[in-house]
Write a protein that holds these residues in place. Structure first.
Motif, short mmCIF file in Angstrom:
data_model
loop_
_atom_site.label_atom_id
_atom_site.label_comp_id
_atom_site.label_asym_id
_atom_site.label_seq_id
_atom_site.Cartn_x
_atom_site.Cartn_y
_atom_site.Cartn_z
N ASN A 152 -12.91 48.35 96.51
CA ASN A 152 -12.58 47.81 95.19
C ASN A 152 -11.94 48.87 94.28
O ASN A 152 -12.23 48.94 93.08
N THR A 154 -8.87 50.92 92.28
CA THR A 154 -7.68 50.56 91.51
C THR A 154 -6.53 51.48 91.92
O THR A 154 -6.65 52.70 91.87
N ALA A 173 -0.85 44.94 99.69
CA ALA A 173 -1.37 43.58 99.51
C ALA A 173 -1.77 42.99 100.86
O ALA A 173 -2.82 42.34 100.98
N TYR A 177 -5.86 45.14 99.68
CA TYR A 177 -6.19 45.79 98.41
C TYR A 177 -6.09 44.76 97.28
O TYR A 177 -5.11 44.03 97.18
N LYS A 178 -7.12 44.72 96.43
CA LYS A 178 -7.24 43.66 95.42
C LYS A 178 -6.83 44.08 94.02
O LYS A 178 -6.52 43.24 93.18
N ASN A 179 -6.87 45.38 93.74
CA ASN A 179 -6.55 45.87 92.40
C ASN A 179 -5.28 46.70 92.46
O ASN A 179 -5.32 47.93 92.40
N ILE A 181 -1.92 47.71 90.74
CA ILE A 181 -1.26 47.74 89.44
C ILE A 181 0.16 48.27 89.62
O ILE A 181 0.36 49.36 90.18
N LYS A 194 4.87 41.00 90.52
CA LYS A 194 3.78 40.08 90.86
C LYS A 194 4.06 39.34 92.16
O LYS A 194 3.15 39.13 92.98
N GLY A 197 3.15 41.33 95.15
CA GLY A 197 1.74 41.52 95.47
C GLY A 197 0.93 42.21 94.40
O GLY A 197 -0.29 42.37 94.57
N ALA A 198 1.55 42.62 93.30
CA ALA A 198 0.80 43.27 92.23
C ALA A 198 -0.17 42.28 91.58
O ALA A 198 0.20 41.14 91.30
N THR A 199 -1.40 42.71 91.34
CA THR A 199 -2.36 41.86 90.65
C THR A 199 -2.26 42.02 89.14
O THR A 199 -2.74 41.18 88.38
N ASP A 200 -1.64 43.11 88.70
CA ASP A 200 -1.40 43.33 87.28
C ASP A 200 -0.17 44.21 87.16
O ASP A 200 0.17 44.98 88.07
#
Length: 330
Positions: A152, A154, A173, A177-179, A181, A194, A197-200
């Motif tokens: 988890n 970043t 992605a 990997y979930k976070n 940026i 996005k 694959g970017a989550t933010d």
């Protein structure tokens, strides 16, 4: 061998010109044990620099640029390679001091050649090119320093819609990997990042860098593709025992920092070179790009002709280029 065409960079009275020439001969190529019929090349930041006056890439003129190529062997003086074999070449002095990939034919030292992995074709190979190899090396270096999809963590990717960054985002992605940026400079790049694959997504202009030796710990790992002042400003935000991989200098070659992030948080700066790495490391990364990291079918990709290369190089120079551009040669 018949005459062939290539993109040629020439210097005349300190001015640099880039143009297609149609009557080149094999004798105008640098020496090597293997002659390759080039099917694809690709365009990278270094190729753009090679087309500029005082770009610091091409060391003698005239020169055929192109730091990447994939194609089929048509002549070989090395028994390890055979006529008809599909291969790829990236890095070394290709397109710098040795005639490169933006040509219908290339002659290279056999030690530079990587046989095309089984699950890749010549187009896939250049969809990755040096950018994909560099992205892979960056990810591998960060993994070797503790980056794991199960923790988890970043992860920040700079230059996230460029060649290296866009490939890295998609691989990360896919790895789970979930976070993730993405750091971008322009608003239209937000949606692009996005989709990759970017989550933010963070806009550079909206990020409060603070200019402190140590700032709030925001990122466990940073995959940096641009260098310069931006990288300098990000170092204070790396979390304890985190790492930064560095592979580019689009934002400059200098970084400014203090010892504090290193001696108080134990962070690591990891330099990434894709030019002179060992053949063994190249093959390892290419095998991953053709198997568990394979994202070639979904890359942000444009295919152009040799004649369109100068236009795309101009976009790269002006920061208006997205993803990967491959050049279909033959």
């Amino acid at each position: 061998m018949k005459n062939f065409k290539a993109l040629v960079v020439r210097e005349d009275n300190s001015n640099v010109s880039v143009q297609i020439e149609n009557e080149l001969t094999i004798n105008q190529l640098n020496d090597g044990e293997v002659v390759i019929k080039v099917h694809y090349s690709s365009l990278n930041y270094k190729d753009m620099l090679g087309a500029q006056k005082n770009g610091g890439v091409i060391r003698s003129y005239p020169m055929i640029p192109g730091i990447d190529l994939s194609g089929t062997i048509i002549e070989s003086k090395d028994s390890n390679f055979f006529v008809g074999q599909e291969v790829l070449v990236t890095g070394y002095n290709l397109g710098m001091s040795h005639t490169g990939g933006l040509s219908e034919f290339a002659r290279v030292p056999s030690s530079w050649i990587v046989p095309l992995p089984v699950r890749l074709n010549v187009k896939d190979a250049m969809a990755y090119g040096t950018a994909g190899l560099t992205a892979g090396l960056s990810i591998k270096a960060l993994e070797n320093n503790g980056m794991k999809p199960t923790e988890n963590q970043t992860i920040l990717v700079t230059g996230a819609t460029g060649g290296v960054g866009s490939i890295a985002l998609q691989i990360l992605a896919k790895m789970g990997y979930k976070n993730l940026i993405a750091l971008v400079r322009k608003e239209y790049q937000i949606d692009v990042a996005k989709k990759l694959g970017a989550t933010d997504v963070i806009l550079v202009e909206s990020f409060d860098f603070g200019k402190k030796p140590l700032n709030k710990q925001k990122f466990n790992y940073i995959l940096d593709t641009v260098g310069g002042e931006l990288l300098s400003n990000l170092i204070p935000f790396v979390s304890y025992d985190g790492s930064i991989s560095m592979c580019g200098n689009a934002a400059g070659i200098k970084i400014e920092t203090t010892v504090l992030p290193f001696i108080l948080r134990g962070i690591n700066l990891l330099g990434i070179d894709s030019v002179n790495i060992s053949h063994k490391k190249r093959v390892q990364i290419w095998n991953k790009l053709s198997n568990e990291w394979k994202v070639s079918a979904s890359l942000l990709l444009e295919e152009i002709s040799l004649e369109a290369v100068p236009e795309i190089l101009s976009k790269i120079k002006n920061g208006a280029h997205l993803g990967r551009t491959i050049v279909k040669i033959s």
